[in-house]
Design a protein around this motif. Structure first.
Motif, short mmCIF file in Angstrom:
data_model
loop_
_atom_site.label_atom_id
_atom_site.label_comp_id
_atom_site.label_asym_id
_atom_site.label_seq_id
_atom_site.Cartn_x
_atom_site.Cartn_y
_atom_site.Cartn_z
N ARG A 1 0.83 -1.21 0.00
CA ARG A 1 0.00 0.00 0.00
C ARG A 1 0.86 1.25 0.00
O ARG A 1 0.63 2.18 -0.79
N MET A 2 1.85 1.30 0.88
CA MET A 2 2.68 2.49 1.01
C MET A 2 3.61 2.65 -0.20
O MET A 2 3.87 3.78 -0.65
N PHE A 3 4.09 1.53 -0.75
CA PHE A 3 4.99 1.60 -1.90
C PHE A 3 4.27 2.20 -3.11
O PHE A 3 4.75 3.17 -3.72
N PHE A 4 3.14 1.64 -3.46
CA PHE A 4 2.42 2.12 -4.64
C PHE A 4 1.85 3.53 -4.41
O PHE A 4 1.83 4.35 -5.34
N ALA A 5 1.41 3.83 -3.19
CA ALA A 5 0.90 5.17 -2.90
C ALA A 5 2.02 6.21 -3.05
O ALA A 5 1.81 7.29 -3.60
N ALA A 6 3.22 5.86 -2.57
CA ALA A 6 4.38 6.77 -2.71
C ALA A 6 4.71 6.99 -4.18
O ALA A 6 5.01 8.12 -4.60
N VAL A 7 4.65 5.94 -4.98
CA VAL A 7 4.94 6.05 -6.41
C VAL A 7 3.94 6.98 -7.09
O VAL A 7 4.31 7.88 -7.85
N PHE A 8 2.65 6.78 -6.80
CA PHE A 8 1.62 7.58 -7.47
C PHE A 8 1.67 9.04 -7.01
O PHE A 8 1.44 9.95 -7.81
N ILE A 9 1.96 9.28 -5.74
CA ILE A 9 2.07 10.66 -5.27
C ILE A 9 3.30 11.32 -5.87
O ILE A 9 3.28 12.51 -6.21
N ALA A 10 4.40 10.56 -6.02
CA ALA A 10 5.61 11.10 -6.66
C ALA A 10 5.31 11.52 -8.09
O ALA A 10 5.73 12.59 -8.55
N LEU A 11 4.55 10.69 -8.81
CA LEU A 11 4.17 11.03 -10.18
C LEU A 11 3.30 12.28 -10.21
O LEU A 11 3.43 13.13 -11.09
N ILE B 1 -6.05 -1.02 -6.20
CA ILE B 1 -7.22 -0.18 -5.86
C ILE B 1 -7.00 0.49 -4.51
O ILE B 1 -7.26 1.68 -4.33
N LEU B 2 -6.48 -0.30 -3.55
CA LEU B 2 -6.22 0.23 -2.21
C LEU B 2 -5.21 1.37 -2.25
O LEU B 2 -5.40 2.41 -1.61
N ALA B 3 -4.11 1.17 -3.01
CA ALA B 3 -3.03 2.16 -3.04
C ALA B 3 -3.40 3.41 -3.83
O ALA B 3 -3.03 4.53 -3.45
N VAL C 1 -6.82 4.42 -5.33
CA VAL C 1 -8.11 5.06 -5.01
C VAL C 1 -8.23 5.40 -3.52
O VAL C 1 -8.58 6.52 -3.15
N CYS C 2 -7.93 4.41 -2.66
CA CYS C 2 -8.17 4.58 -1.22
C CYS C 2 -7.05 5.32 -0.49
O CYS C 2 -7.24 5.73 0.66
N THR C 3 -5.89 5.46 -1.12
CA THR C 3 -4.77 6.13 -0.44
C THR C 3 -4.35 7.39 -1.18
O THR C 3 -4.56 8.50 -0.71
N ALA C 4 -3.74 7.24 -2.36
CA ALA C 4 -3.22 8.40 -3.09
C ALA C 4 -4.34 9.36 -3.49
O ALA C 4 -4.26 10.57 -3.23
#
Length: 295
Positions: free
Chosen positions: A40-50, A215-217, A219-222
């Motif tokens: 969750r944190m890995f993919f959320a960090a990637v999408f926020i970085a983008l 979906i979690l990383a 929609v629900c996080t980033a």
């Protein structure tokens, strides 16, 4: 509605609904809680970085703030690990009912962080919330382990929320989230390396788990984070706070209809949960009334 933008208000309800759905995803994903939080944190960090690159925002942040963000990132990681662990050993309904204690813990810890006095009615409401939780624990004692994990999770959640409340005053929320998520990933990775868990098998997941994690990383996080920041710029703090308190309600209802089975609790459970939710909303209403009288 008087001063609120209708579109923002509907968006806020969508965000709270998404937060409630997070618990459902945690129950459906079949990997361990710590692995789930890493993804969750890995993919959320990637999408926020983008997102930051797309918006051409700077990643620069003072060293002192960076060190604070690392610590907060650890708290967030532990908060989510305990959250998903609670769901796995009990269920969504139990976990979210305990999460309603967040308002009470915030009322106790916030004065320590911001130097204000403890309000008598917050302590009174806190006792009522504890009574509601005691009713749940009495009839659902089989889920005691889940309640304890959820309790640890919500205490950590209140702590990192209060710390972010100070950090967000001086730094971009997206930048804060990026570094906190990145720090969480690093801490969990180090733990996995020492435990010998970080192997190729770690990345072998079923297609269903991959879909739910993404979906979690995303929609629900980033998405939910960046959208909530935008909404809070247009709605009153009271509206945001009051609507956010509906997260356990949305989550418990969703769990009942989507998961069924062990999510169908006793009548006493729903009475206890209702007592907790009503008390939290009354607490918010009194805060809004007192603030209106002082302006």
């Amino acid at each position: 509605m008087q001063n609120d933008n209708l579109k923002s208000y509907l968006n806020l309800h969508l965000i709270v609904f998404i937060w409630g759905f997070t618990a459902i995803l945690g129950a459906l994903i079949t990997i361990t809680a710590d692995a789930l939080v890493w993804y969750r944190m890995f993919f959320a960090a990637v999408f926020i970085a983008l997102f930051l690159v797309f918006k051409k925002k700077s990643f620069r942040i003072p060293l002192k703030s960076f060190l604070k963000l690392i610590f907060v990132g650890l708290l967030i990681a532990l908060h989510w690990i305990f959250f998903f662990k609670a769901i796995h050993v009990s269920n969504v309904s139990i976990t979210l009912s305990v999460f309603s204690l967040g308002a009470f813990f915030a009322s106790i810890l916030e004065p320590l962080f911001y130097g204000r006095k403890v309000l008598w009615y917050e302590v009174f409401f806190g006792l009522i919330i504890i009574a509601g939780l005691a009713l749940i624990m009495k009839v659902e004692i089989n889920y005691l382990d889940g309640m304890l994990y959820a309790l640890a999770s919500i205490i950590l959640g209140v702590l990192f929320t209060l710390m972010n409340g100070k950090l967000i005053a001086d730094h971009d929320p997206s930048v804060i989230s990026f570094y906190e998520f990145l720090a969480g990933v690093i801490f969990i990775t180090i733990y996995f390396l020492f435990q010998g868990k970080f192997t190729l098998d770690f990345f072998v997941l079923t297609a269903n788990n991959w879909i739910l994690i993404l979906i979690l990383a995303t929609v629900c996080t980033a998405y939910a984070f960046t959208a909530s920041v935008k909404v809070m710029q247009k709605l009153t703090p009271y509206t945001v706070m009051l609507t956010t308190n509906l997260e356990p309600v949305y989550g418990i209802i969703l769990a009942y209809f989507i998961l069924g089975g062990k999510e169908k609790m006793s009548f006493e459970f729903y009475i206890g949960a209702l007592i907790i939710v009503i008390t939290v909303i009354l607490n918010g209403a009194i805060k809004h009334y007192q603030k209106g009288n002082t302006e």
